[in-house]
Design an enzyme around this catalytic site. Sequence first.
Site, PDB file in Angstrom:
ATOM      1  N   CYS A  75      -2.760   8.976   0.020  1.00  0.00           N
ATOM      2  CA  CYS A  75      -1.553   9.520  -0.568  1.00  0.00           C
ATOM      3  C   CYS A  75      -1.842  10.790  -1.346  1.00  0.00           C
ATOM      4  CB  CYS A  75      -0.930   8.488  -1.509  1.00  0.00           C
ATOM      5  SG  CYS A  75      -0.676   6.862  -0.765  1.00  0.00           S
ATOM      6  N   ARG A  95       3.297   9.168   0.348  1.00  0.00           N
ATOM      7  CA  ARG A  95       2.598   7.979   0.821  1.00  0.00           C
ATOM      8  C   ARG A  95       2.240   8.049   2.298  1.00  0.00           C
ATOM      9  NH1 ARG A  95       4.723   1.758   1.608  1.00  0.00           N
ATOM     10  NH2 ARG A  95       2.682   0.748   1.502  1.00  0.00           N
ATOM     11  N   LEU A  96       0.987   7.703   2.588  1.00  0.00           N
ATOM     12  CA  LEU A  96       0.541   7.389   3.941  1.00  0.00           C
ATOM     13  C   LEU A  96       0.359   5.877   3.968  1.00  0.00           C
ATOM     14  CD1 LEU A  96      -0.529   8.249   6.749  1.00  0.00           C
ATOM     15  CD2 LEU A  96      -2.796   8.433   5.715  1.00  0.00           C
ATOM     16  N   ILE A 126      -0.715   2.280   4.726  1.00  0.00           N
ATOM     17  CA  ILE A 126      -1.875   1.643   5.344  1.00  0.00           C
ATOM     18  C   ILE A 126      -1.811   0.130   5.202  1.00  0.00           C
ATOM     19  CG2 ILE A 126      -4.400   1.489   5.333  1.00  0.00           C
ATOM     20  CD1 ILE A 126      -3.424   4.211   6.231  1.00  0.00           C
ATOM     21  N   ASN A 144      -3.510   7.195  -5.400  1.00  0.00           N
ATOM     22  CA  ASN A 144      -4.064   7.658  -4.128  1.00  0.00           C
ATOM     23  C   ASN A 144      -5.371   6.915  -3.896  1.00  0.00           C
ATOM     24  OD1 ASN A 144      -5.131   9.141  -1.953  1.00  0.00           O
ATOM     25  ND2 ASN A 144      -5.870  10.786  -3.291  1.00  0.00           N
ATOM     26  N   GLU A 161      -7.613   3.280  -2.098  1.00  0.00           N
ATOM     27  CA  GLU A 161      -7.626   1.886  -1.662  1.00  0.00           C
ATOM     28  C   GLU A 161      -8.501   1.083  -2.620  1.00  0.00           C
ATOM     29  OE1 GLU A 161      -5.889   0.735   0.792  1.00  0.00           O
ATOM     30  OE2 GLU A 161      -5.389   2.522   1.974  1.00  0.00           O
ATOM     31  N   ILE A 177     -17.916  15.018  17.730  1.00  0.00           N
ATOM     32  CA  ILE A 177     -17.796  16.438  18.058  1.00  0.00           C
ATOM     33  C   ILE A 177     -19.071  16.883  18.764  1.00  0.00           C
ATOM     34  CG2 ILE A 177     -17.788  18.746  17.020  1.00  0.00           C
ATOM     35  CD1 ILE A 177     -15.043  17.486  17.166  1.00  0.00           C
TER      36      ILE A 177
END
Length: 641
Positions: free
Chosen positions: A2, A50-51, A53, A75, A77, A291
């Site tokens: 977040c 907010r993202l 999860i 922000n 976890e 990558i």
Amino acid sequence: MCAIAGIFDLYQQADIDIGLLQRMTDIQRHRGPDQGGLHREPGLGLGHRRLSIIDVASGQQPLFNEDDSVAVVYNGEIYNFPALMRELQQFGHTFRTHCDTEVIVHAWEQWGARCVEHFRGMFAFALWDRRQRSLFLARDRLGVKPLHYAVLDHGQLIFASEIKALLAHDQLRRDLDPLAIEDYFAYGYIPEPRTVFRQIRKLEPGHTLLLRHGSAPGQPRRYWDAPFKRQNLVSQPQLEDELIARLQEAVRIRMVAEVPLGAFLSGGVDSSAVVAMMAQQSAAPVNTCSIAFADAQFDESHYASMVAERYQTRHHSQQVQQHDAALIDQLATLYDEPFADSSALPTYRVCQLARQRVTVALSGDGGDENLAGYRRYRWHLHEERWRALLPLGLRKPVFGALGRLYPKADWAPRPLRAKSTLQALARDSVAAYFHGVSIMKDDMRAQLFSPALKRDLGHYHAVDALRRHAEHCPANDALSLVQYLDLKTYLPGDILTKVDRASMAHGLEVRVPLLDHPLVEWISGLPPALKLHGGTGKYLFKQALAPYLPDELLHRRKMGFSVPLADWFRGPLRTRLQRSLSSPVLSGCDMFNMDYVQLLMQQHQSGLRDHSAPLWSLLMFESFLRQMLETPGRHLERQAA
């Protein structure tokens, strides 16, 4: 993951500008594209993006306790939230959601400022207690998540996840900090707590800041430090088993999510170890991303494919092309201040690739600092043995003179490039390590900086950033000292900043099992010889991983995650480099000796010297100046869009 933002009036209880609070929040929408929330009351405004999860259906922020007297924007976890929730319920607390955010408000009610000592995870949050009229800011122990703040001249404190949100406030002074510029051209980043803006600070990892209405801001308080406390020794096989068990647990608790989850797989030891642990604990194939580079000197994709095949992951790879250097201005926008780690380019691309398939990705960051994986540690210990033979009073004049006389030979094999080693032997341990990690040495910065910038610097020297931490180092051996310095500076200032901004640009959450703080504490107490053993870094880790990863991967030469800058600057980036470093933005800022800038370019283009790192740092600084200072209003409008 977040974004948070807020305004706190330290002395008045006037209405907060809701339009300003909205802009500060919206500018960070990329960090939390799913939802937004605001709260305003006299003297306070809180904003959140907010993202989603965990507990996707609820957990909107700002989040309040039962009587709305405590609110939080957060922000991160907190991985041990289920256990904390059960513990707090035994104390009589009632929960309305199943998300980790609600644990914070009840932990504050129960334990006050010491609540952070109960959290296991990555976090940055701001908590408002209406009864106490206090605002509490906190950042996780290792600095995985960012938090910036500024005290304005008219008595407001503003805070946000990213600097660009603070720049939306028209009362914020935008003058640059000359000390930060000295730091940047020495390290390639600006170590905490400084930022490039004089008025803006970073809350340091493992620190909190408590503000009370009616009182001047106090100093941040440290609540955690890496202990480096020696453990009771058991046999090496037992230590290997415990290391794997601790790593498995750190990975397991980071695999909890209600959205698609995967991992970065560079082909190095650390990310491969994380993927191996994930594969053993997942019923479905693990999603992995890597990558690749066309230049074999920089390409590790073969090793990534080897691990992906062994564990039957759903593997996706993408090659970084030379035209990816077009990201230069975009990177300057992402990082908000000068940032000269060129591996930000492939990091941005791997995050972009991962986000096409997952919302959460586990990474192997932190292993080199914890387990002594950097080659520079080996060189530092080798030099320390020489420094121990002679007192500094004798070494300084003798090796100092030899270092000045010895030619700089970038073209020669490493053993013949002795100039830097001789210069390091003339210094004490901290100054020598600083000399080794500097992207521009003292003599180069002395030639680069203008008389005006040197005057503004006074007696400040970038090594002071390391000396400040060295004074508090709990260990007394040479290896632990430089590991401690990296944990305090390079890890949060470069590695974690790079990953946070690159991942958040795509709305991707990155979790870091090797920075699980109980694991970090345990590893810090291992004997140094089990980390760096006979020239082999991560010795115990590699021994423990033997059943899980092929020897070819475990014992190969370390490559690092970098790009072929030296060749790019002599090829496809040559014109862009010349244009940027001759621009009126750079020459007109009165900070640099432009004749020396031209000399650096000429020496590099001729092949006489490899100045790729200094030139990249100047290129990124020019892009920062042009975007952030010439037209800040338009820049912020682009961010909000």
